[in-house]
Motif scaffolding. Structure first.
Motif, mmCIF file in Angstrom:
data_model
loop_
_atom_site.group_PDB
_atom_site.id
_atom_site.type_symbol
_atom_site.label_atom_id
_atom_site.label_comp_id
_atom_site.label_asym_id
_atom_site.label_seq_id
_atom_site.Cartn_x
_atom_site.Cartn_y
_atom_site.Cartn_z
ATOM 1 N N GLU A 264 -62.840 10.269 -30.485
ATOM 2 C CA GLU A 264 -62.820 9.754 -29.114
ATOM 3 C C GLU A 264 -61.863 8.572 -29.004
ATOM 4 O OE1 GLU A 264 -64.516 10.771 -26.239
ATOM 5 O OE2 GLU A 264 -64.853 12.568 -27.447
ATOM 6 N N VAL A 265 -61.951 7.660 -29.972
ATOM 7 C CA VAL A 265 -61.058 6.496 -29.983
ATOM 8 C C VAL A 265 -59.616 6.938 -30.164
ATOM 9 C CG1 VAL A 265 -60.470 4.350 -31.190
ATOM 10 C CG2 VAL A 265 -62.876 5.005 -30.890
ATOM 11 N N LEU A 266 -59.387 7.876 -31.088
ATOM 12 C CA LEU A 266 -58.036 8.370 -31.349
ATOM 13 C C LEU A 266 -57.442 9.015 -30.102
ATOM 14 C CD1 LEU A 266 -55.729 8.933 -33.313
ATOM 15 C CD2 LEU A 266 -56.891 11.056 -33.961
ATOM 16 N N THR A 267 -58.264 9.754 -29.373
ATOM 17 C CA THR A 267 -57.771 10.408 -28.153
ATOM 18 C C THR A 267 -57.298 9.380 -27.131
ATOM 19 O OG1 THR A 267 -59.293 12.266 -28.481
ATOM 20 C CG2 THR A 267 -58.355 11.995 -26.283
ATOM 21 N N TRP A 268 -58.041 8.286 -26.990
ATOM 22 C CA TRP A 268 -57.618 7.242 -26.052
ATOM 23 C C TRP A 268 -56.330 6.567 -26.520
ATOM 24 C CZ3 TRP A 268 -58.790 7.095 -21.282
ATOM 25 C CH2 TRP A 268 -60.044 7.503 -20.832
ATOM 26 N N ILE A 269 -56.177 6.393 -27.824
ATOM 27 C CA ILE A 269 -54.925 5.841 -28.355
ATOM 28 C C ILE A 269 -53.765 6.768 -28.016
ATOM 29 C CG2 ILE A 269 -53.641 5.329 -30.475
ATOM 30 C CD1 ILE A 269 -56.216 4.272 -31.682
ATOM 31 N N ILE A 270 -53.996 8.080 -28.186
ATOM 32 C CA ILE A 270 -52.957 9.059 -27.879
ATOM 33 C C ILE A 270 -52.610 9.028 -26.398
ATOM 34 C CG2 ILE A 270 -52.492 11.544 -27.717
ATOM 35 C CD1 ILE A 270 -53.948 11.869 -30.379
ATOM 36 N N ILE A 271 -53.609 8.866 -25.542
ATOM 37 C CA ILE A 271 -53.353 8.784 -24.100
ATOM 38 C C ILE A 271 -52.441 7.596 -23.794
ATOM 39 C CG2 ILE A 271 -54.425 8.263 -21.868
ATOM 40 C CD1 ILE A 271 -56.859 9.913 -22.837
ATOM 41 N N VAL A 272 -52.725 6.460 -24.415
ATOM 42 C CA VAL A 272 -51.891 5.261 -24.215
ATOM 43 C C VAL A 272 -50.470 5.516 -24.703
ATOM 44 C CG1 VAL A 272 -51.539 2.859 -24.895
ATOM 45 C CG2 VAL A 272 -53.836 3.667 -24.328
ATOM 46 N N VAL A 273 -50.350 6.157 -25.876
ATOM 47 C CA VAL A 273 -49.033 6.455 -26.438
ATOM 48 C C VAL A 273 -48.258 7.385 -25.523
ATOM 49 C CG1 VAL A 273 -47.823 7.632 -28.313
ATOM 50 C CG2 VAL A 273 -49.701 6.067 -28.833
ATOM 51 N N VAL A 274 -48.918 8.409 -24.992
ATOM 52 C CA VAL A 274 -48.256 9.373 -24.104
ATOM 53 C C VAL A 274 -47.795 8.693 -22.820
ATOM 54 C CG1 VAL A 274 -48.600 11.462 -22.724
ATOM 55 C CG2 VAL A 274 -49.454 11.378 -25.066
ATOM 56 N N ILE A 275 -48.629 7.820 -22.268
ATOM 57 C CA ILE A 275 -48.231 7.080 -21.057
ATOM 58 C C ILE A 275 -47.023 6.197 -21.345
ATOM 59 C CG2 ILE A 275 -48.924 5.259 -19.451
ATOM 60 C CD1 ILE A 275 -51.768 6.361 -19.575
ATOM 61 N N TYR A 276 -47.088 5.460 -22.468
ATOM 62 C CA TYR A 276 -45.971 4.597 -22.867
ATOM 63 C C TYR A 276 -44.686 5.412 -22.996
ATOM 64 C CZ TYR A 276 -42.921 2.154 -26.206
ATOM 65 O OH TYR A 276 -41.842 1.596 -26.837
ATOM 66 N N SER A 277 -44.772 6.561 -23.666
ATOM 67 C CA SER A 277 -43.583 7.396 -23.858
ATOM 68 C C SER A 277 -43.089 7.946 -22.531
ATOM 69 C CB SER A 277 -43.907 8.545 -24.819
ATOM 70 O OG SER A 277 -44.308 8.059 -26.081
ATOM 71 N N GLY A 278 -44.031 8.339 -21.662
ATOM 72 C CA GLY A 278 -43.638 8.868 -20.363
ATOM 73 C C GLY A 278 -42.873 7.847 -19.543
ATOM 74 N N ILE A 279 -43.368 6.618 -19.508
ATOM 75 C CA ILE A 279 -42.681 5.550 -18.773
ATOM 76 C C ILE A 279 -41.302 5.282 -19.375
ATOM 77 C CG2 ILE A 279 -42.739 3.082 -18.220
ATOM 78 C CD1 ILE A 279 -45.794 3.305 -18.103
ATOM 79 N N THR A 280 -41.229 5.302 -20.712
ATOM 80 C CA THR A 280 -39.941 5.077 -21.388
ATOM 81 C C THR A 280 -38.929 6.143 -21.000
ATOM 82 O OG1 THR A 280 -41.042 4.044 -23.283
ATOM 83 C CG2 THR A 280 -38.796 4.857 -23.627
ATOM 84 N N TYR A 281 -39.349 7.408 -20.997
ATOM 85 C CA TYR A 281 -38.444 8.499 -20.638
ATOM 86 C C TYR A 281 -38.005 8.420 -19.179
ATOM 87 C CZ TYR A 281 -39.559 10.796 -25.069
ATOM 88 O OH TYR A 281 -39.703 11.103 -26.398
ATOM 89 N N ILE A 282 -38.942 8.081 -18.302
ATOM 90 C CA ILE A 282 -38.598 7.961 -16.884
ATOM 91 C C ILE A 282 -37.570 6.859 -16.683
ATOM 92 C CG2 ILE A 282 -39.477 7.276 -14.619
ATOM 93 C CD1 ILE A 282 -42.094 8.716 -15.339
ATOM 94 N N ARG A 283 -37.750 5.736 -17.360
ATOM 95 C CA ARG A 283 -36.785 4.632 -17.263
ATOM 96 C C ARG A 283 -35.410 5.070 -17.758
ATOM 97 N NH1 ARG A 283 -39.030 -0.726 -19.886
ATOM 98 N NH2 ARG A 283 -36.953 -1.381 -19.195
ATOM 99 N N LYS A 284 -35.386 5.785 -18.877
ATOM 100 C CA LYS A 284 -34.108 6.290 -19.392
ATOM 101 C C LYS A 284 -33.483 7.258 -18.399
ATOM 102 C CE LYS A 284 -35.059 5.952 -24.372
ATOM 103 N NZ LYS A 284 -35.235 6.747 -25.644
ATOM 104 N N GLY A 285 -34.328 8.126 -17.817
ATOM 105 C CA GLY A 285 -33.816 9.127 -16.898
ATOM 106 C C GLY A 285 -33.249 8.542 -15.614
ATOM 107 N N LEU A 286 -33.707 7.349 -15.247
ATOM 108 C CA LEU A 286 -33.213 6.717 -14.033
ATOM 109 C C LEU A 286 -31.968 5.866 -14.255
ATOM 110 C CD1 LEU A 286 -36.601 5.586 -12.432
ATOM 111 C CD2 LEU A 286 -35.141 7.509 -11.738
ATOM 112 N N GLN A 287 -31.576 5.694 -15.532
ATOM 113 C CA GLN A 287 -30.367 4.951 -15.833
ATOM 114 C C GLN A 287 -29.128 5.801 -15.530
ATOM 115 O OE1 GLN A 287 -30.670 3.792 -19.930
ATOM 116 N NE2 GLN A 287 -32.306 2.316 -19.576
ATOM 117 N N PRO A 288 -28.013 5.159 -15.190
ATOM 118 C CA PRO A 288 -26.781 5.918 -14.939
ATOM 119 C C PRO A 288 -26.378 6.715 -16.171
ATOM 120 C CG PRO A 288 -26.567 3.635 -14.192
ATOM 121 C CD PRO A 288 -27.830 3.720 -15.010
ATOM 122 N N ALA A 289 -25.866 7.889 -15.951
ATOM 123 C CA ALA A 289 -25.418 8.737 -17.047
ATOM 124 C C ALA A 289 -24.294 8.047 -17.817
ATOM 125 C CB ALA A 289 -24.931 10.088 -16.532
ATOM 126 N N ARG A 290 -24.321 8.208 -19.133
ATOM 127 C CA ARG A 290 -23.270 7.601 -19.964
ATOM 128 C C ARG A 290 -21.949 8.324 -19.750
ATOM 129 N NH1 ARG A 290 -26.529 7.564 -25.583
ATOM 130 N NH2 ARG A 290 -26.993 9.631 -24.781
#
Length: 293
Positions: A264-290
């Motif tokens: 149960e604890v591990l699943t919540w850690i994974i949820i946090v990790v997935v959210i963190y990664s999702g936000i990171t990808y969205i931020r990258k995706g909104l940056q101007p293309a190289r």
């Protein structure tokens, strides 16, 4: 099949170590600038986080920039791959031998990711990188919300148990295809860890099962990439070795922590990790293309 997978990873580790040790010996006295203490601390922190599924490349990049360990930014890709190759290989060996996963499921998904990175990369690299990162980020956020609702007992869509250690039939096919695609997406900067965690969970498997699958996948890729950087000398030897040593210690401590966690604890850690990664990808995706130079 597990023995065959471990043999393959072991062979890749020997291949990598041959070039790494030979290069260190050949360039003794010319290992570059940097601090052993700082590099070791970076390795400990980032590979501890990597064992939890956060990933090591982004935190390492940030810490190297803050501490000014690299004199030449062109060495960054080489340092990232070389310094984390052994720790990630250790993660794979630890979780493959400790966490119970059906051999066919483990072998199939790991090989699919490796094949995807080599075969699929020829086509994936032509996709618009920023758009892929953005949509992957959105998908991860949605998945994390669904996982959280399931944990809170507000959604039965994801099943009642999530205790499975094997995939069969159509679910196995979906897992193989999914990991093949994730392996391909690694070539344009979409890390495999968080999406693999989400996919494994959505297919009804135990969250802990994601660890050997995702780490085995990456462990199969990094030695080859690292050997290429070593051959060209495009890395800082001192910083890479320091991070490697600290990373090994971080993995050993984190592995004991993760394998001892309640699901149960591990699943919540994974949820946090997935959210963190999702936000990171969205931020990258909104940056101007190289723009190509």
């Amino acid at each position: 099949m597990v023995a065959a997978l471990l043999t393959l990873l072991g062979a890749l580790l020997v291949y990598y170590l041959f070039y790494f040790i030979r290069d260190l010996v050949k360039n003794k006295g010319n290992w570059g600038n940097g601090s052993w203490l700082i590099s070791g601390a970076i390795g400990f922190v980032t590979d501890f986080l990597d064992t939890l599924g956060v990933g090591s490349f982004a935190p390492t990049t940030m810490l190297l920039e803050i501490t000014k360990q690299l004199d030449d930014d062109r060495h960054l890709p080489g340092v990232l791959n070389i310094s984390h190759a052994i720790p990630v290989m250790m993660e794979a060996f630890i979780f493959i031998t400790v966490v119970k996963v059906a051999p066919l499921t483990l072998f199939s998904l790991v090989v699919a990711a490796i094949a995807g990175s080599f075969i699929g990369s020829k086509f994936v690299t032509k996709l618009p990188e920023r758009k892929v990162q953005f949509f992957m980020g959105c998908a991860l956020i949605v998945t994390a919300i669904l996982m959280a609702l399931r944990q809170l007992g507000m959604l039965d869509l994801l099943g009642a148990g999530n205790e499975a250690t094997a995939l069969t039939g159509g679910a196995l096919v979906i897992g193989i295809v999914g990991n093949f695609i994730l392996g391909s997406l690694m070539t344009i900067g979409v890390g495999l860890y968080a999406p693999c965690m989400a996919m494994v969970y959505m297919l009804g498997m135990s969250p802990l099962v994601a660890m050997p699958i995702m780490m085995g996948s990456c462990a199969g890729l990094m030695p080859v990439a690292s050997a290429n950087f070593i051959k060209t000398g495009d890395y800082n030897r001192k910083v890479s070795l320091g991070i490697t040593i600290g990373g090994i210690i971080g993995v050993i401590i984190a592995a004991k922590f993760v394998t001892g966690l309640d699901i149960e604890v591990l699943t919540w850690i994974i949820i946090v990790v997935v959210i963190y990664s999702g936000i990171t990808y969205i931020r990258k995706g909104l940056q101007p293309a190289r723009v190509a130079e």
